[in-house]
Write a protein that holds these residues in place. Structure first.
Motif, short mmCIF file in Angstrom:
data_model
loop_
_atom_site.label_atom_id
_atom_site.label_comp_id
_atom_site.label_asym_id
_atom_site.label_seq_id
_atom_site.Cartn_x
_atom_site.Cartn_y
_atom_site.Cartn_z
N ILE A 161 0.93 -0.95 0.30
CA ILE A 161 0.52 0.06 0.24
C ILE A 161 1.58 1.39 0.05
N GLY A 162 0.28 2.29 -0.93
CA GLY A 162 1.24 3.23 -0.83
C GLY A 162 0.39 4.33 -0.20
N PRO A 163 0.75 5.73 -0.79
CA PRO A 163 -0.49 6.87 -0.66
C PRO A 163 -1.14 7.19 -1.31
N PHE A 164 -1.47 6.55 -2.66
CA PHE A 164 -2.21 6.67 -4.14
C PHE A 164 -3.09 5.48 -4.14
N ILE A 165 -3.74 5.17 -4.00
CA ILE A 165 -4.89 4.30 -4.89
C ILE A 165 -6.16 5.06 -5.96
N PRO A 166 -6.34 3.77 -7.17
CA PRO A 166 -6.79 5.00 -8.18
C PRO A 166 -8.23 4.27 -7.84
N THR A 167 -9.11 5.33 -8.40
CA THR A 167 -9.88 4.97 -8.49
C THR A 167 -11.24 3.77 -8.37
N GLU A 168 -10.89 3.19 -9.55
CA GLU A 168 -11.10 1.97 -10.69
C GLU A 168 -10.95 1.12 -9.39
N ARG A 169 -9.41 0.75 -8.95
CA ARG A 169 -9.10 -0.26 -7.99
C ARG A 169 -10.04 -0.26 -7.03
N ARG A 170 -10.10 1.10 -6.55
CA ARG A 170 -10.96 1.02 -5.02
C ARG A 170 -12.39 0.36 -5.53
N ARG A 171 -13.24 1.18 -6.14
CA ARG A 171 -14.11 0.59 -6.57
C ARG A 171 -14.28 -0.97 -6.51
N ARG A 172 -13.42 -1.64 -7.59
CA ARG A 172 -13.30 -3.05 -8.05
C ARG A 172 -13.59 -4.07 -6.38
N ARG A 173 -12.60 -3.59 -5.70
CA ARG A 173 -12.64 -4.13 -4.13
C ARG A 173 -13.64 -3.90 -3.53
N ALA A 174 -14.08 -2.51 -3.26
CA ALA A 174 -15.53 -2.37 -1.94
C ALA A 174 -16.32 -3.17 -3.29
N GLU A 175 -16.80 -3.36 -4.04
CA GLU A 175 -18.07 -3.70 -4.44
C GLU A 175 -17.97 -5.61 -4.66
N SER A 176 -16.68 -5.99 -4.15
CA SER A 176 -16.53 -7.26 -3.76
C SER A 176 -16.55 -7.46 -2.48
N VAL A 177 -16.60 -6.58 -1.83
CA VAL A 177 -16.96 -7.01 0.17
C VAL A 177 -18.28 -6.61 0.38
N ALA A 178 -18.60 -5.88 -0.72
CA ALA A 178 -19.50 -5.22 -0.19
C ALA A 178 -20.93 -5.87 0.25
N ARG A 179 -21.06 -7.57 0.06
CA ARG A 179 -22.17 -7.74 -0.07
C ARG A 179 -22.15 -9.76 0.88
N HIS A 180 -23.35 -9.39 0.95
CA HIS A 180 -23.73 -10.53 1.88
C HIS A 180 -23.67 -11.96 1.20
N TYR A 181 -22.38 -13.14 2.04
CA TYR A 181 -22.28 -13.82 1.80
C TYR A 181 -22.64 -14.98 2.60
N VAL A 182 -23.21 -16.23 2.43
CA VAL A 182 -23.23 -17.51 2.91
C VAL A 182 -23.00 -18.10 2.32
N PHE A 183 -22.31 -18.98 3.27
CA PHE A 183 -22.12 -20.40 2.77
C PHE A 183 -22.30 -21.46 3.31
N ARG A 184 -22.94 -22.46 2.63
CA ARG A 184 -23.90 -23.14 3.04
C ARG A 184 -23.11 -24.98 3.13
N LEU A 234 -18.04 -2.55 5.17
CA LEU A 234 -18.12 -2.51 4.03
C LEU A 234 -18.44 -1.49 3.15
N GLN A 235 -19.89 -1.57 3.46
CA GLN A 235 -20.49 -0.76 2.38
C GLN A 235 -20.37 0.92 2.52
N CYS A 236 -20.16 1.58 3.75
CA CYS A 236 -19.35 2.30 4.57
C CYS A 236 -17.65 2.74 3.39
N TYR A 237 -17.30 1.67 2.69
CA TYR A 237 -16.25 1.85 2.46
C TYR A 237 -15.99 1.86 0.42
N ARG A 238 -17.96 1.84 0.59
CA ARG A 238 -18.18 1.51 -0.78
C ARG A 238 -18.51 2.76 -1.24
N ASP A 239 -19.12 3.49 -0.23
CA ASP A 239 -19.49 4.55 -0.26
C ASP A 239 -18.48 5.42 -0.27
#
Length: 334
Positions: A161-184, A234-239
């Motif tokens: 990690i450094g002092p700069f993260i591009p928006t597109e990367r942040r969006r992809r990561r945020a969308e992947s984690v800000a979901r409710h997963y159930v592993f049955r 994680l939804q707050c991070y996505r926002d």
């Protein structure tokens, strides 16, 4: 594999990996100033129990480890178990993650709140100057702490990690984690684990199993395992991921030695960012091949390199590559 088989395996693995740690808690006060989503007249300080793991003797130099947006403190077990021979290691569960309590409102899960949690743990343990190790979000928070409280930080390790993260990367990561997963079924967990960790390098799957076990918990109401975090965090991070993350002002104020660990397949730490960081004196870069964002820091070679740098920041070349230990051959999930 059934969940019964899964639990049997984990009962064998976990005492070996986690041997030597203690799970601790302390009361963190979330101040009214960190509650932007609450009507001002209703804002009040309130307390939340935060969890952390503790390794090694308090008489040893302190090392404080901070994980990523969805990590638990137990992700650092391999590193902490080894380094606890030389350091007093503490690994924090952010509010809303792992075994820590949850904040009252989604908007309370802010970057500034994470900074406040780190400072609160340092005060609670009455630590002197610490070595701060941060992965992803933890590294961003560590940079802010080092910039604003330089007397509390004598070394800084930034895991991809450094002092700069591009928006597109942040969006992809945020969308992947800000979901409710159930592993049955375990197969569903393994599939998700493999997809999320496909760029983790030649890591023995015991490491991946350990990390996913502590990142999830059994949920009776869902009839399966779910992630061990408050989805609102994680939804707050996505926002907040709709723009670039820029901490160059913080970076300019950091005056302690810095070790930057770079996963050479990473899409979060760019070459241009690394080059600009290396313009600052006392910055060492350690490149790790065959791995993406945030190396697991479980390989003995990587742990030993970190140990040597913490002991003597000039022990490593200013710009070097480190490989992997042989023998990570139980690759079951990928």
């Amino acid at each position: 594999m059934t969940w019964k088989n899964y639990e049997t395996i984990m009962r064998v693995i976990e005492p070996l990996i986690g041997a030597g740690h203690s799970l601790r808690h302390f009361d963190y006060t979330h101040s009214a100033a960190l509650q932007p989503g609450t009507v001002e007249r209703l804002r009040n300080d309130y307390s939340v129990r935060l969890a952390y793991t503790e390794w090694g003797s308090p008489s040893l130099p302190p090392l404080l480890c901070l994980g990523g947006i969805a990590n638990s403190a137990r992700r650092f077990d391999y590193l902490a178990r080894t380094l606890s021979r030389h350091h007093h290691v503490l690994c924090l569960d952010w509010a809303g993650r792992g075994r820590s309590g949850w904040l009252a409102e989604q908007s309370d899960y802010s970057f500034e709140g994470n900074v406040a949690q780190v400072l609160a743990l340092i005060r609670h343990k009455r630590l002197g100057p610490v070595t701060l190790l941060g992965s992803s979000l933890g590294g961003s928070v560590a940079m802010r702490v080092a910039a604003e409280a330089p007397d509390l930080v004598d070394r800084l390790i930034l895991n991809d990690i450094g002092p700069f993260i591009p928006t597109e990367r942040r969006r992809r990561r945020a969308e992947s984690v800000a979901r409710h997963y159930v592993f049955r079924h375990p197969a569903q967990l393994f599939h998700r684990t493999g997809a999320a960790q496909k760029n983790d390098g030649p890591v023995d799957d015991t490491v991946l199993l350990h990390n996913s076990f502590h990142q999830t918990r059994w949920s009776e109401e869902n009839g399966g395992r779910v992630y061990r975090h408050d989805i609102r965090a994680l939804q707050c991070y996505r926002d907040g991921a709709a723009q670039d993350h820029d901490q160059w002002d913080d970076w300019q104020r950091i005056d302690c030695p810095v070790l930057l660990v770079h996963g050479m397949m990473s899409d979060a730490l760019q070459d241009a960012t690394i080059a600009r960081m290396m313009d600052k004196p006392r910055v060492t870069v350690l490149h790790v091949p065959d791995v993406g964002h945030t190396p697991t820091l479980s390989d003995p070679l990587h742990i030993d390199a970190l140990r040597r740098w913490i002991a003597v920041p000039g022990a490593l070349a200013a710009d070097s590559v480190i490989g992997w230990s042989a023998g990570a051959d139980r690759l079951l999930f990928r």
